[in-house]
Motif scaffolding. Structure first.
Motif, mmCIF file in Angstrom:
data_model
loop_
_atom_site.group_PDB
_atom_site.id
_atom_site.type_symbol
_atom_site.label_atom_id
_atom_site.label_comp_id
_atom_site.label_asym_id
_atom_site.label_seq_id
_atom_site.Cartn_x
_atom_site.Cartn_y
_atom_site.Cartn_z
ATOM 1 N N UNK A 179 0.866 -1.175 0.000
ATOM 2 C CA UNK A 179 0.000 0.000 0.000
ATOM 3 C C UNK A 179 0.901 1.223 0.000
ATOM 4 N N UNK A 180 0.678 2.114 -0.955
ATOM 5 C CA UNK A 180 1.479 3.326 -1.051
ATOM 6 C C UNK A 180 0.626 4.530 -0.684
ATOM 7 N N UNK A 234 5.551 0.834 11.027
ATOM 8 C CA UNK A 234 6.500 0.899 9.917
ATOM 9 C C UNK A 234 6.651 -0.435 9.187
ATOM 10 N N UNK A 235 5.547 -1.031 8.736
ATOM 11 C CA UNK A 235 5.631 -2.334 8.062
ATOM 12 C C UNK A 235 6.213 -2.202 6.649
ATOM 13 N N UNK A 236 6.811 -3.282 6.180
ATOM 14 C CA UNK A 236 7.371 -3.294 4.831
ATOM 15 C C UNK A 236 6.299 -3.146 3.759
ATOM 16 N N UNK A 237 5.065 -3.522 4.083
ATOM 17 C CA UNK A 237 3.977 -3.475 3.106
ATOM 18 C C UNK A 237 3.379 -2.087 2.959
ATOM 19 N N UNK A 284 4.288 1.878 1.927
ATOM 20 C CA UNK A 284 5.282 2.755 1.328
ATOM 21 C C UNK A 284 4.661 4.073 0.914
ATOM 22 N N UNK A 285 5.356 4.779 0.035
ATOM 23 C CA UNK A 285 4.943 6.120 -0.394
ATOM 24 C C UNK A 285 4.845 6.177 -1.911
ATOM 25 N N UNK A 286 3.770 6.773 -2.394
ATOM 26 C CA UNK A 286 3.667 7.194 -3.781
ATOM 27 C C UNK A 286 3.848 8.710 -3.770
ATOM 28 N N UNK A 287 5.010 9.178 -4.169
ATOM 29 C CA UNK A 287 5.296 10.607 -4.128
ATOM 30 C C UNK A 287 4.565 11.316 -5.262
ATOM 31 N N UNK A 288 3.672 12.226 -4.911
ATOM 32 C CA UNK A 288 3.023 13.093 -5.893
ATOM 33 C C UNK A 288 3.662 14.469 -5.756
ATOM 34 N N UNK A 289 4.443 14.857 -6.746
ATOM 35 C CA UNK A 289 5.228 16.089 -6.630
ATOM 36 C C UNK A 289 4.343 17.321 -6.556
ATOM 37 N N UNK A 302 13.757 5.721 0.742
ATOM 38 C CA UNK A 302 13.756 4.256 0.736
ATOM 39 C C UNK A 302 12.344 3.668 0.747
ATOM 40 N N UNK A 303 11.335 4.503 0.986
ATOM 41 C CA UNK A 303 9.954 4.020 1.027
ATOM 42 C C UNK A 303 9.171 4.390 -0.232
#
Length: 280
Positions: free
Chosen positions: A151-152, A175-178, A180-185, A204-205
């Protein structure tokens, strides 16, 4: 990093029509951009590029394959600050999106909290907002890990548009590995955060990127809006330090990204060329 498109190139057009346009423009990736539970009247009539999360995901995969397009991510943007309600896109739909993505080998499901719509949500304290978002994501994040999906979280609301808010959600969920981040600029910048710093903190995420640039006319709105949908200018033509973002992300193991841009074909092509020139 492969660069793809959102499936919203043509107005009032089906997923298949959008995929045809993606191919014509020379791109080979696209997000599953709009999703819904159950059936969609406009989607069934071919007037909306929406994918039902209750559809056979392999039919959708075959549709993409017929046009030579690889789906990058499943978008499942939710209303995570709102009270739980089966009529609102939320936890149940995110869980459907996880199953859908896992079935056909899509790694990432993108979601966010969105701005507070109801009076109840608008009155939440910061701490209550963190709890509300994290509580709605707790089971989906566990489920994503079991399915081999991530999940981002995308900056697209009062919490995720800030580095502190994003980190506090991560911390509340362990802080699970599953997750993360979807960076929207564009969204990060519009919400008042420096996207270069957000990229640095979560480097790293970050597993997917939605690219936008915004012109100077957006500067008076900065810090007052949470998400703008799309940009209508090419990357590099606006006020966002996209070169700085690219410098931070250069060398990261990010498989794909998406242009969240509407406009002429040349705007999309020039944006892809901008990213190529930046070495990402």
């Amino acid at each position: 990093m492969d660069v793809g498109l959102f499936l919203l190139i043509e107005p009032f057009a089906s997923v298949e029509t959008q995929l045809q346009r993606v191919k014509e423009l020379g791109f080979r990736r696209a997000d599953i951009t709009d999703t819904n539970a159950g059936g969609s009247m406009l989607g069934s009539a071919g007037f909306s590029p929406t994918v039902s999360l209750d559809e056979n995901p392999f039919e959708v995969k075959r549709l993409f394959e017929r046009h030579g397009i690889t789906p990058s991510a499943v978008c499942a943007h939710a209303l995570l600050l709102e009270p739980s309600n089966p009529g609102k896109y939320g936890t149940a739909e995110i869980m459907k999106a996880i199953r859908f993505a896992a079935a056909i080998g899509i790694r990432d499901v993108v979601t966010t909290e969105t701005d507070a719509r109801s009076e109840w949500a608008q009155q939440l304290t910061y701490e209550e907002s963190i709890f509300t978002v994290a509580e709605k994501l707790y089971t989906p994040v566990q489920m994503a890990g079991d399915y081999g999906v991530r999940i981002l979280l995308e900056p697209h609301g009062p919490i995720t548009d800030t580095i502190r808010g994003m980190q506090d959600i991560f911390d509340r969920l362990g802080n699970p590995d599953a997750l993360g981040v979807n960076l929207d600029t564009g969204n990060a910048w519009l919400g008042g955060t420096d996207p270069v710093e957000m990229a640095r903190v979560f480097r790293e995420k970050i597993h997917h990127v939605h690219w936008k640039d915004l012109g100077p006319e957006w500067e008076p709105k900065r810090g007052t809006m949470f998400g703008c949908g799309f940009s209508n200018i090419a990357l590099g033509d606006g006020v966002i330090d996209l070169q700085g973002v690219c410098e931070v992300l250069r060398g990261c193991d990010i498989e794909s990204s998406t242009l969240e841009i509407i406009g002429g074909d040349d705007v999309l092509v020039r944006s892809a060329e901008f990213l190529k020139d930046q070495g990402v």
